[in-house]
Design a protein around this motif. Structure first.
Motif, PDB file in Angstrom:
ATOM      1  N   VAL A 140      -3.494   0.460   6.783  1.00  0.00           N
ATOM      2  CA  VAL A 140      -3.691   1.809   7.117  1.00  0.00           C
ATOM      3  C   VAL A 140      -5.268   2.232   7.312  1.00  0.00           C
ATOM      4  O   VAL A 140      -6.076   1.165   7.164  1.00  0.00           O
ATOM      5  N   VAL A 165       3.743  -1.251   3.830  1.00  0.00           N
ATOM      6  CA  VAL A 165       3.277   0.142   3.577  1.00  0.00           C
ATOM      7  C   VAL A 165       4.483   1.033   3.006  1.00  0.00           C
ATOM      8  O   VAL A 165       5.213   1.111   3.681  1.00  0.00           O
ATOM      9  N   LEU A 220      -1.788   4.581  10.561  1.00  0.00           N
ATOM     10  CA  LEU A 220      -1.022   3.282  10.316  1.00  0.00           C
ATOM     11  C   LEU A 220      -1.346   2.139  11.398  1.00  0.00           C
ATOM     12  O   LEU A 220      -1.775   2.486  12.390  1.00  0.00           O
ATOM     13  N   VAL A 263       0.777  -1.193  -0.219  1.00  0.00           N
ATOM     14  CA  VAL A 263      -0.126  -0.012   0.306  1.00  0.00           C
ATOM     15  C   VAL A 263       0.908   1.341   0.129  1.00  0.00           C
ATOM     16  O   VAL A 263       1.763   1.344   0.785  1.00  0.00           O
ATOM     17  N   ALA A 282      -2.357  -4.182   4.191  1.00  0.00           N
ATOM     18  CA  ALA A 282      -1.166  -4.410   3.479  1.00  0.00           C
ATOM     19  C   ALA A 282      -0.196  -5.699   3.834  1.00  0.00           C
ATOM     20  O   ALA A 282       0.219  -5.691   4.909  1.00  0.00           O
TER      21      ALA A 282
END
Ligand SMILES: Cc1cc2nc3c(=O)[nH]c(=O)nc-3n(C[C@H](O)[C@H](O)[C@H](O)COP(=O)(O)OP(=O)(O)OC[C@H]3O[C@@H](n4cnc5c(N)ncnc54)[C@H](O)[C@@H]3O)c2cc1C
Length: 490
Positions: A186, A203, A175, A19, A199
């Motif tokens: 996230v 990330v 986060l 992500v 993710a």
């Protein structure tokens, strides 16, 4: 939802392998790289269009020509960048030209810009520093539009071609982490609702700088106030998100900044450059303080960060550029082509519209001009007379301004424009290592968290022009590669 013990929800609204938070140059390069290594990638962008500062930039990107540039980078970084990071940067940056070519761009040597930009034909900003001969700057040949737009167009086209999904108008707010302190996803906002995005691998934060966050600027930057030319979406969000999961910060006071004009009508400021040599800078007391034609463009603002504790005031904020009618007619002081204001206002070719608006003050004599801008007339008259005398002798004993740039201010009308320190960009943010891991306060990587670009940039002291786009290309690739290489957590 996101305390450090275990903030990972059982069920996410969306998911991807990697992500990417923020769709500017670094985010685009990270996405391209991670995708090409087989990862599923999702980009979340806060505003209604991608591009960030990258699209608003001059589009130049550093393309060094050899590892001999390491001493140069170390010297201008003044101990704020580890040698392994400088080496990692250079190693990849040597291929910046071929990388951009592989994406369909046509790199060429970056041109000169103006007086006060002593880096001819795309070379080093500080040519006297050992290793400077290895610095080299490129831009992409324009098809239409500006150089920054072309850089962005090439990157965005490659993201689109790969079918990487981009969610616009989707600001990331925080986060998510699990009990092992791994970043697992996230929380973003979309259509007024909170959504969670998983993710599986990592990330990558690429949210740019804090040019439009007044509190962070006031706290961390040496000059106050500090205005900005670029993208209003850059409000330091990535800094706060990284802090939330324990990141160390670095390079917070570092900037790439010049002197610009700011008025109430526009949120951003206008970059001011002189093509004619017939100008000087003076402080509020009408005194010169630098070699106006020799100070490197990105370092001008640093000259203004002097505080007078007797008067409890910054004597150079604002400062004034004083110039004459030849300089006024020669070229627009704001050439356009960069910054957000290029889409909002077109500066007149001979600066007459800005004189009429009162943005540029006009006087029949230097004394008259001084009175109009609130400077002691006798002091300004003396300063200009002394400078004009130096022009006659070809020697500036005060600031050693180059002989070839000593041009008298002497035609019948005289002008002044009020200038403030203005950010091209900030450099501070989460500290990272050569692999683009975000580091915690003890120097350990925060698992599954990467950052690239202007957010926690490698440039922590003086700035090599074109270093930020150069860095976005380099660490975008490094972050994308390492994020794609993580083993999925679930
Ligand atoms: C006028 C100007 C001229 C410049 N000229 C040059 C140049 O010629 N050469 C050079 O090297 N550098 C130049 N720079 C600097 C350079 O452009 C930037 O440092 C670089 O583009 C940063 O890239 P980035 O991807 O890190 O950030 P950006 O391109 O700024 O992208 C960051 C993106 O993140 C988004 N974002 C922010 N917060 C969130 C959030 N919470 N959730 C989701 N998305 C978020 C923003 O909206 C933005 O789209 C210039 C800058 C300006 C303003």
């Amino acid at each position: 939802m996101s305390n450090l013990a275990d903030g990972t929800p059982k069920k996410f609204d969306m998911e991807s392998d990697v992500v990417i938070v923020g769709y500017g140059g670094a985010g685009a390069v990270a996405a391209i790289t991670a995708h090409d290594l087989g990862a599923r990638v999702l980009i979340l962008e806060k505003t209604s269009a991608g591009g960030g500062n990258t699209k608003l930039s001059g589009g130049t990107f550093l393309t060094p020509t050899g590892m001999g540039g390491v001493p140069y980078i170390e010297k201008i970084s003044y101990g704020t960048m580890e040698r392994d990071i400088a080496a990692a940067f250079l190693e990849t940056a040597l291929k910046n030209e071929s990388y951009m070519r592989s994406l369909g761009g046509e790199p060429e040597i970056s041109p000169d810009f103006s007086v006060g930009y002593p880096s001819p034909s795309g070379k080093a900003s500080f040519p006297h520093v050992p290793g400077a001969e290895f610095m080299s700057k490129r831009v992409l040949k324009r098809v239409k539009g500006t150089r920054g737009e072309r850089l962005w167009e090439v990157l965005a086209t490659n993201v689109e071609r790969r079918g990487v999904p981009v969610l616009l108008d989707t600001p990331v707010r925080e986060l998510l982490t699990n009990g092992a302190r791994e970043v697992t996803g996230v929380v973003a906002e979309r259509d007024g609702k909170k959504i969670t995005v998983k993710a599986r691998k990592a990330v990558v934060l690429t949210t740019g700088g804090f040019e439009f966050d007044e509190a962070l600027k006031w706290d961390f930057l040496a000059s106050k106030p500090f205005y900005a030319y670029g993208h209003p979406g850059n409000t330091g969000d990535g800094i706060r998100m990284a802090q939330q999961v324990g990141a160390a910060l670095w390079h917070m006071p570092a900037t790439s900044a010049s002197a610009g004009f700011k008025c109430d009508e526009y949120q951003a400021s206008f970059g001011i450059r002189f093509i004619s040599e017939r100008f000087i800078y003076v402080d509020k007391n009408g005194q010169r303080f630098t070699d106006e034609a020799g100070v490197e463009l990105h370092e001008i603002a640093a000259k203004l960060a002097v505080f007078d504790s007797k008067r409890m005031d910054y004597p150079r904020i604002p400062m004034y550029a004083i110039f004459d009618d030849v300089a006024r007619r020669k070229a627009p002081l704001n050439p356009g082509g960069t910054g957000i204001n290029q889409y909002l206002y077109k500066w007149s070719a001979d600066n007459s519209a800005e004189v009429a608006r009162g943005w540029i003050a006009q006087g029949r004599s230097i004394r008259d001009l001084a009175a109009r801008i609130g400077i002691d007339p006798a002091a300004l008259e003396k300063t200009v007379a002394t400078y004009n005398q130096y022009c006659k002798t070809g020697k500036d004993p005060d600031f050693e301004r180059g002989k070839e740039t000593l041009a008298a201010i002497e035609t019948s009308s005289f002008y002044a424009i009020k200038l403030y320190p203005c950010l091209i960009n900030t450099q501070g943010g989460p500290r990272r290592d050569k692999d683009s891991h975000v580091l915690d306060a003890w120097g350990k990587p925060i698992p599954r968290l990467y950052a690239a670009g202007e957010l926690g940039s490698i440039w922590g002291f003086m700035y090599q022009g074109s270093g930020n786009n150069g860095e976005s290309i380099v660490f975008g690739q490094i972050a994308g590669r390492n994020a794609a290489g993580e083993k999925p957590w679930g």
